[in-house]
Motif scaffolding. Structure first.
Motif, PDB file in Angstrom:
ATOM      1  N   VAL A 152       0.871  -1.169   0.000  1.00 35.31           N
ATOM      2  CA  VAL A 152       0.000   0.000   0.000  1.00 35.31           C
ATOM      3  C   VAL A 152       0.909   1.220   0.000  1.00 35.31           C
ATOM      4  O   VAL A 152       1.674   1.437   0.944  1.00 35.31           O
ATOM      5  N   THR A 153       0.863   1.991  -1.074  1.00 34.98           N
ATOM      6  CA  THR A 153       1.719   3.158  -1.227  1.00 34.98           C
ATOM      7  C   THR A 153       0.901   4.406  -0.929  1.00 34.98           C
ATOM      8  O   THR A 153      -0.167   4.606  -1.512  1.00 34.98           O
ATOM      9  N   VAL A 154       1.387   5.249  -0.025  1.00 38.67           N
ATOM     10  CA  VAL A 154       0.666   6.447   0.408  1.00 38.67           C
ATOM     11  C   VAL A 154       1.572   7.664   0.245  1.00 38.67           C
ATOM     12  O   VAL A 154       2.786   7.524   0.055  1.00 38.67           O
ATOM     13  N   PRO A 155       1.017   8.880   0.306  1.00 39.63           N
ATOM     14  CA  PRO A 155       1.849  10.079   0.122  1.00 39.63           C
ATOM     15  C   PRO A 155       2.891  10.245   1.226  1.00 39.63           C
ATOM     16  O   PRO A 155       2.748   9.704   2.328  1.00 39.63           O
ATOM     17  N   ARG A 156       3.907  11.024   0.920  1.00 40.31           N
ATOM     18  CA  ARG A 156       4.889  11.370   1.942  1.00 40.31           C
ATOM     19  C   ARG A 156       4.184  12.030   3.124  1.00 40.31           C
ATOM     20  O   ARG A 156       3.294  12.859   2.954  1.00 40.31           O
ATOM     21  N   GLY A 157       4.599  11.648   4.326  1.00 35.23           N
ATOM     22  CA  GLY A 157       3.984  12.208   5.521  1.00 35.23           C
ATOM     23  C   GLY A 157       2.809  11.409   6.032  1.00 35.23           C
ATOM     24  O   GLY A 157       2.200  11.782   7.048  1.00 35.23           O
ATOM     25  N   TYR A 158       2.474  10.302   5.344  1.00 37.61           N
ATOM     26  CA  TYR A 158       1.378   9.427   5.772  1.00 37.61           C
ATOM     27  C   TYR A 158       1.914   8.019   5.999  1.00 37.61           C
ATOM     28  O   TYR A 158       2.952   7.626   5.451  1.00 37.61           O
ATOM     29  N   ARG A 159       1.195   7.257   6.789  1.00 37.69           N
ATOM     30  CA  ARG A 159       1.514   5.847   6.966  1.00 37.69           C
ATOM     31  C   ARG A 159       0.222   5.043   6.927  1.00 37.69           C
ATOM     32  O   ARG A 159      -0.871   5.578   7.122  1.00 37.69           O
ATOM     33  N   SER A 160       0.363   3.751   6.695  1.00 36.00           N
ATOM     34  CA  SER A 160      -0.798   2.869   6.557  1.00 36.00           C
ATOM     35  C   SER A 160      -0.603   1.645   7.427  1.00 36.00           C
ATOM     36  O   SER A 160       0.471   1.035   7.414  1.00 36.00           O
ATOM     37  N   ASP A 161      -1.639   1.288   8.203  1.00 33.52           N
ATOM     38  CA  ASP A 161      -1.593   0.126   9.083  1.00 33.52           C
ATOM     39  C   ASP A 161      -2.689  -0.866   8.708  1.00 33.52           C
ATOM     40  O   ASP A 161      -3.794  -0.468   8.315  1.00 33.52           O
ATOM     41  N   VAL A 162      -2.397  -2.141   8.873  1.00 37.70           N
ATOM     42  CA  VAL A 162      -3.431  -3.166   8.753  1.00 37.70           C
ATOM     43  C   VAL A 162      -4.255  -3.164  10.033  1.00 37.70           C
ATOM     44  O   VAL A 162      -3.717  -3.236  11.141  1.00 37.70           O
ATOM     45  N   VAL A 163      -5.579  -3.080   9.883  1.00 36.63           N
ATOM     46  CA  VAL A 163      -6.486  -3.091  11.030  1.00 36.63           C
ATOM     47  C   VAL A 163      -6.946  -4.512  11.341  1.00 36.63           C
ATOM     48  O   VAL A 163      -6.932  -4.948  12.496  1.00 36.63           O
ATOM     49  N   VAL A 164      -7.351  -5.253  10.319  1.00 32.72           N
ATOM     50  CA  VAL A 164      -7.801  -6.632  10.493  1.00 32.72           C
ATOM     51  C   VAL A 164      -7.662  -7.330   9.154  1.00 32.72           C
ATOM     52  O   VAL A 164      -7.851  -6.723   8.093  1.00 32.72           O
ATOM     53  N   LYS A 165      -7.308  -8.614   9.186  1.00 32.57           N
ATOM     54  CA  LYS A 165      -7.050  -9.355   7.950  1.00 32.57           C
ATOM     55  C   LYS A 165      -7.727 -10.726   8.003  1.00 32.57           C
ATOM     56  O   LYS A 165      -8.140 -11.195   9.067  1.00 32.57           O
ATOM     57  N   TRP A 166      -7.807 -11.341   6.821  1.00 29.54           N
ATOM     58  CA  TRP A 166      -8.409 -12.671   6.699  1.00 29.54           C
ATOM     59  C   TRP A 166      -7.826 -13.618   7.742  1.00 29.54           C
ATOM     60  O   TRP A 166      -6.623 -13.736   7.897  1.00 29.54           O
ATOM     61  N   GLY A 167      -8.734 -14.287   8.474  1.00 28.56           N
ATOM     62  CA  GLY A 167      -8.335 -15.286   9.454  1.00 28.56           C
ATOM     63  C   GLY A 167      -8.131 -14.768  10.855  1.00 28.56           C
ATOM     64  O   GLY A 167      -7.985 -15.577  11.789  1.00 28.56           O
ATOM     65  N   ASP A 168      -8.115 -13.457  11.065  1.00 28.97           N
ATOM     66  CA  ASP A 168      -7.905 -12.934  12.416  1.00 28.97           C
ATOM     67  C   ASP A 168      -9.047 -13.350  13.342  1.00 28.97           C
ATOM     68  O   ASP A 168     -10.215 -13.435  12.935  1.00 28.97           O
ATOM     69  N   ARG A 169      -8.716 -13.590  14.599  1.00 28.63           N
ATOM     70  CA  ARG A 169      -9.706 -14.011  15.595  1.00 28.63           C
ATOM     71  C   ARG A 169     -10.684 -12.870  15.886  1.00 28.63           C
ATOM     72  O   ARG A 169     -10.297 -11.716  15.995  1.00 28.63           O
ATOM     73  N   SER A 184     -13.959 -23.075  12.239  1.00 33.48           N
ATOM     74  CA  SER A 184     -12.986 -22.021  12.539  1.00 33.48           C
ATOM     75  C   SER A 184     -13.199 -20.809  11.636  1.00 33.48           C
ATOM     76  O   SER A 184     -13.086 -19.662  12.083  1.00 33.48           O
ATOM     77  N   ALA A 185     -13.520 -21.044  10.361  1.00 32.56           N
ATOM     78  CA  ALA A 185     -13.749 -19.930   9.439  1.00 32.56           C
ATOM     79  C   ALA A 185     -14.912 -19.054   9.888  1.00 32.56           C
ATOM     80  O   ALA A 185     -14.900 -17.833   9.691  1.00 32.56           O
ATOM     81  N   ALA A 186     -15.929 -19.656  10.498  1.00 31.38           N
ATOM     82  CA  ALA A 186     -17.096 -18.911  10.964  1.00 31.38           C
ATOM     83  C   ALA A 186     -16.799 -18.072  12.196  1.00 31.38           C
ATOM     84  O   ALA A 186     -17.621 -17.235  12.591  1.00 31.38           O
ATOM     85  N   LEU A 187     -15.623 -18.268  12.797  1.00 28.88           N
ATOM     86  CA  LEU A 187     -15.248 -17.526  13.999  1.00 28.88           C
ATOM     87  C   LEU A 187     -14.099 -16.557  13.730  1.00 28.88           C
ATOM     88  O   LEU A 187     -13.589 -15.925  14.662  1.00 28.88           O
ATOM     89  N   GLN A 188     -13.701 -16.423  12.469  1.00 25.33           N
ATOM     90  CA  GLN A 188     -12.582 -15.574  12.095  1.00 25.33           C
ATOM     91  C   GLN A 188     -13.024 -14.558  11.044  1.00 25.33           C
ATOM     92  O   GLN A 188     -14.072 -14.725  10.403  1.00 25.33           O
ATOM     93  N   PHE A 189     -12.224 -13.525  10.872  1.00 25.97           N
ATOM     94  CA  PHE A 189     -12.505 -12.516   9.850  1.00 25.97           C
ATOM     95  C   PHE A 189     -12.500 -13.185   8.486  1.00 25.97           C
ATOM     96  O   PHE A 189     -11.592 -13.947   8.144  1.00 25.97           O
ATOM     97  N   GLY A 190     -13.524 -12.913   7.677  1.00 23.03           N
ATOM     98  CA  GLY A 190     -13.715 -13.611   6.413  1.00 23.03           C
ATOM     99  C   GLY A 190     -12.754 -13.170   5.319  1.00 23.03           C
ATOM    100  O   GLY A 190     -11.851 -12.349   5.521  1.00 23.03           O
ATOM    101  N   TYR A 191     -12.986 -13.720   4.141  1.00 22.32           N
ATOM    102  CA  TYR A 191     -12.080 -13.514   3.005  1.00 22.32           C
ATOM    103  C   TYR A 191     -12.590 -12.373   2.119  1.00 22.32           C
ATOM    104  O   TYR A 191     -13.788 -12.079   2.062  1.00 22.32           O
ATOM    105  N   ASN A 192     -11.691 -11.730   1.401  1.00 21.26           N
ATOM    106  CA  ASN A 192     -12.001 -10.725   0.379  1.00 21.26           C
ATOM    107  C   ASN A 192     -12.992  -9.669   0.859  1.00 21.26           C
ATOM    108  O   ASN A 192     -14.105  -9.532   0.357  1.00 21.26           O
ATOM    109  N   ASN A 193     -12.518  -8.875   1.822  1.00 16.89           N
ATOM    110  CA  ASN A 193     -13.290  -7.762   2.341  1.00 16.89           C
ATOM    111  C   ASN A 193     -13.551  -6.729   1.236  1.00 16.89           C
ATOM    112  O   ASN A 193     -12.681  -6.398   0.447  1.00 16.89           O
TER     113      ASN A 193
END
Length: 684
Positions: free
Chosen positions: A114-131, A148-157
Motif C-alpha cells: 500500500v503506497t501512500v503520500p509522503r507524511g502518511y503511513r498505513s496500518d493493517v487493522v484486520v485481515k483474513w483469518g484474524d480471531r 474455525s472460518a465462521a469464527l474468524q474474519f472472512g475472506y475478500n473484504n
C-alpha cells in the motif's frame, strides 16, 4: 483430487489489470458471456451522442504517466459548493485532515504494498483469518475448518463502514464478497467437500470492534475477549425476508416452505450506513454460485436468463448443500440478489433481506433523507447495460433519539416506491455530456405500475420489469452515493468494453473507443469500448432527493490525461492523476469526492483518488494511495474528522497463474501468502 483439478487455474485475463481468476470467481466470467439485457432500451452512450463529444479543454495537452510520476500537484481543494437552488439548507462543515490537506499525489506504480503520500503511513487493522471471539482458534492455513472460518474474519473484504461508538471506539462493518480457493488453500491439504464448506463460511460479513490507536487517526482491533459486539455473518446465517415479496411462492423451498427465512448471504459487494445506524449490503454476483444436476425448471427460463442463471456455476456448492443445485431447488436463487440490512449494534438481531428495494445484482445502497423526510436509497445494477434505481420510503424518518424512533426507522425500507432511471441528452451541441432525466415508477408496496406484473413480480424480477419501461442502459453502474454537502448524487460507471459494438453510444455513455496502456509508461493503445469508465453527477430537481426529475452530467470521463477522450470537469488535464475504472465512491467532511478503482487499464495498480466537486479545483484528480499486486481498492471511508482513511484491500495476489504455492503477492507480509485486509491511512 487436487485443488487445481477441483478449481480451474486461469491464466489469461480479459482486459487491463483484472485477472482471469478475478473475473471467474467474483462475477462468473460475465465479460465473456452475452449480456443478459437483450431489450432495445436506449444505451447511455446513445444519449451522449446527441451532444458534441467534448469541450475544447479535452484536446488540451496532457502529461503522460511517466511525467506525472515525478511532478505532483499540491494545490488544496476549494470548499464544497452550496446545495442546488431550492435545496434544503446544508449545515456548514469545517474540513480537517485529508479533506483539506495538501499532499503530493502518489505516482502510478506496480509495487506490492500500500503506497501512500509522503507524511502518511498505513496500518493493517484486520485481515483474513484474524480471531474475532474469545473462542476463535488462531488462524492456521493448514488446519482450517468450516467451524474455525465462521469464527474468524472472512475472506475478500469489500464494503467498509465505520460507526462511531463514543469518543474512542467504533464498529467496523465489512462485506466478504467471494473466495479464491487457488490462493486460500495449500494444494492437496484439503478434500473437495471441506474446501467448499470452508468457502461458504468465509463469505458474508464481519462486525469488528475498534479502538483508537496511539497516533491520531490510527485504529486497532479490540482484543476479541473484550469485544462483545463482534459478529460473523456467513453463508449459513439466518436472515429474515421482509417487505412485499416475503412469502411469495417463488421464495419458498423445501427447507423454508413459508418463504420468509433464508440461510446466508454471498456475493456481497458495496453497501451503505443508514441514518438510523444500520448497514445495507448488496448481494451482487449471486448467479455464479448455482449449479445443476439435471434439467432446469421451464417456468423460470426467462427469469433465469435475465439474471445469468445457467446452472454452470463452477464452485460445486450443490455437492455439499443441495439448495445450490437448481435442478433440486429451483426457487433458491430468488432468495438472493437483495439488499440486506444488518444492525451492528445488536449481535443477536436477525439480519433482513429487504425485498422492497428490488432484486438484481446490487452493488450497494446508500440513503439520503429528502426534504419531506422520506428515506431515499440509490442503487446500481452492476452489469453491462443495466440500470440505475432508487427507492423512496412511504413513511418519514424520525430523527428523535430513543428506541421508539429507531424501531420506526427500521421499517422505512419495507414500504415505498421503487423507480428506475431514464437519461436524456440535452441535444444542444454545447460540447458537454449532460442532460436531464426522470425516475420511472415500477411499483409501490401496494400497486404495480408495470402492466401484467404484480408487486411481487416486479420486486423478484426487477430487471424484467424495468425492461418494459424504457430506462437507459448504463456502463456497469456500481457505487451510487448522495453527497451530504452539496446534495448531488455521484455514480461510478466502471467500464464497458462492448460499448459502441453490442451497445450503441449515447450522451450518457458516449465512448465507442478509448485509450489504455498495457504497461506502466508504455504507449497509449486504442481499443474498442469504454475501457476506463465515467463518474456521473446527478442533480435532483430542486435539490430534493424525492423528486422524479433530475439533471445530470459526466463529471469525469476517466483515463489517461494524454488521451483526447478524457475529461476532468474542465480542470487542466496536465495537472491530474490518471484514473481508470472507478468502482466505489465516498465523501469527506467538505464534500470532496473520493474514488476507488477496480481493474485499472493504465498499467498501474488500482488506487484511491480525491476529487473536489466545486470551485476552482473541481475535477482536480489526485491519487492518494495504491494497493498491492493483483488487488482491488474497496471501501473507501474517510472519517468525519478527516484523520483516518479506511480502504479494504481485496484479492491481493489474484493474478493470472498465481497459486498458493506460487503467489504473486505476499502482502501484508505476515505470511508467505497474501491475506486480504482492511487498512487505515493517517498522517505520520
Amino acid at each position: 483430487m487436487t485443488l487445481h483439478q477441483l478449481l480451474p487455474l486461469l491464466t489469461e485475463g480479459p482486459h487491463g489489470s483484472r485477472s482471469a481468476a478475478t473475473c471467474h470467481y467474483r462475477c462468473a466470467d460475465a465479460c465473456f458471456k452475452p449480456m443478459p439485457n437483450t431489450s432495445d432500451n436506449p444505451e447511455f452512450h446513445e444519449v451522449a451522442a446527441s451532444a458534441l463529444r467534448r469541450r475544447s479543454v479535452l484536446t488540451a495537452a496532457g502529461v503522460g504517466i511517466g511525467a506525472l510520476a515525478v511532478a505532483g500537484v499540491n494545490a488544496a481543494p476549494a470548499a464544497a459548493a452550496p446545495a442546488a437552488a431550492g435545496a434544503a439548507p446544508v449545515a456548514a462543515r469545517r474540513g480537517g485532515g485529508v479533506a483539506t490537506a495538501a499532499f503530493t499525489p502518489v505516482a502510478p506504480n506496480t509495487a506490492d504494498r500500500v503506497t501512500v503520500p509522503r507524511g502518511y503511513r498505513s496500518d493493517v487493522v484486520v485481515k483474513w483469518g484474524d480471531r474475532l471471539f474469545k473462542r476463535s482458534p488462531a488462524f492456521d492455513v493448514d488446519n482450517q475448518t468450516p467451524e474455525s472460518a465462521a469464527l474468524q474474519f472472512g475472506y475478500n473484504n469489500d464494503y467498509v463502514g465505520v460507526l462511531p461508538r463514543g469518543r474512542n471506539r467504533a464498529l467496523l462493518v465489512t462485506n466478504h464478497e467471494y473466495t479464491d480457493e487457488n490462493l486460500m488453500f495449500p494444494t492437496g491439504r484439503y478434500d473437495s467437500a471441506t474446501i467448499k464448506q470452508i468457502a461458504i463460511q468465509s463469505h458474508g460479513m464481519s462486525v469488528v470492534e475498534l479502538q483508537r490507536g496511539s497516533r491520531r487517526g490510527s485504529w486497532t482491533q479490540v482484543r476479541p475477549g473484550s469485544a462483545p459486539l463482534n459478529r460473523r455473518i456467513t453463508g449459513t446465517t439466518k436472515f429474515a425476508v421482509v417487505g412485499p415479496a416475503a412469502g411469495d411462492p417463488r421464495l419458498r423451498t423445501s427447507a423454508d416452505p413459508k418463504g420468509r427465512t433464508v440461510r446466508g448471504t454471498f456475493g456481497n459487494c458495496a453497501g451503505g450506513t443508514t441514518p438510523w445506524g444500520t448497514v445495507l449490503s448488496g448481494e451482487e454476483n449471486f448467479n455464479g454460485y448455482f449449479d445443476k444436476s439435471g434439467s432446469l425448471d421451464a417456468r423460470y427460463t426467462r427469469s433465469y436468463a435475465r439474471y445469468g442463471l445457467t446452472g454452470s456455476g463452477s464452485r460445486g456448492w450443490g455437492e455439499v448443500d443441495p439448495r445450490f443445485d437448481l435442478s433440486k431447488e429451483p426457487h433458491e436463487p430468488f432468495r438472493f440478489g437483495w439488499i440486506v440490512e444488518v444492525d451492528p449494534s445488536d449481535p443477536r438481531s436477525t439480519p433482513r433481506k429487504q425485498t422492497m428495494l428490488g432484486r438484481f445484482k446490487h452493488e450497494g445502497a446508500n440513503v439520503a433523507i429528502a426534504r419531506n423526510g422520506r428515506a431515499v436509497a440509490y442503487m446500481g445494477d452492476d452489469e453491462r447495460g443495466d440500470y440505475i434505481y432508487k427507492f423512496v420510503s412511504r413513511r418519514t424518518y424520525d430523527g428523535r433519539p430513543g428506541r421508539a424512533a429507531r424501531r420506526r426507522n427500521l421499517e422505512l425500507l419495507t414500504e415505498g416506491t421503487l423507480y428506475v432511471a431514464r437519461f436524456t441528452g440535452d441535444g444542444t451541441g454545447d460540447g458537454v455530456y449532460d442532460g436531464t432525466g426522470e425516475w420511472i415508477r415500477l411499483t409501490s408496496d401496494t400497486t404495480s405500475y408495470v402492466p401484467g406484473m404484480s408487486v411481487a413480480d416486479v420486486l423478484i424480477d426487477t430487471r424484467l420489469a424495468a425492461d418494459t419501461v424504457s430506462p437507459t442502459k448504463m456502463d456497469r453502474p456500481e457505487d451510487i452515493e448522495p453527497n451530504p454537502v452539496n446534495g448531488k448524487v455521484y455514480c461510478a460507471l466502471t467500464n464497458n468494453s462492448n460499448r459502441g459494438t453490442s451497445y450503441p453510444t449515447d450522451e450518457a455513455n458516449p465512448l465507442a473507443q478509448s485509450r489504455t496502456r498495457s504497461t506502466l509508461g508504455g504507449p497509449l493503445e486504442t481499443k474498442s469500448g469504454n475501457r476506463n469508465g465515467y463518474v456521473l453527477e446527478i442533480s435532483p430537481a430542486g435539490g430534493d432527493h424525492s423528486a422524479t426529475t433530475f439533471g445530470w452530467d459526466l463529471m469525469l470521463v476517466c483515463g489517461d490525461p494524454d488521451a483526447p477522450e478524457t475529461y476532468f470537469a474542465g480542470y487542466p488535464k496536465q495537472q491530474v492523476s490518471p484514473i481508470s475504472c472507478p468502482d466505489n465512491v465516498a465523501f469527506d467532511s467538505v464534500g470532496n469526492l473520493w474514488i476507488s478503482t477496480d481493474g485499472a487499464q493504465l498499467g498501474s495498480h488500482d488506487g484511491l483518488f480525491r476529487v473536489p466537486v466545486s470551485g476552482s479545483q473541481r475535477g482536480h484528480v489526485q491519487q492518494f494511495l495504491t494497493v498491492p499486486t493483483g488487488a482491488e481498492t474497496c471501501g473507501p471511508l474517510i472519517t468525519d474528522d478527516g484523520h483516518s482513511v479506511f480502504v479494504a484491500v481485496q484479492h491481493p495476489g489474484e493474478t493470472d497463474g498465481a497459486t498458493f504455492e506460487n503467489p504473486s503477492s505476499t502482502w501484508p507480509g505476515t505470511d508467505d501468502f497474501a491475506r486480504p485486509a482492511v487498512v487505515v491511512t493517517y498522517q505520520d
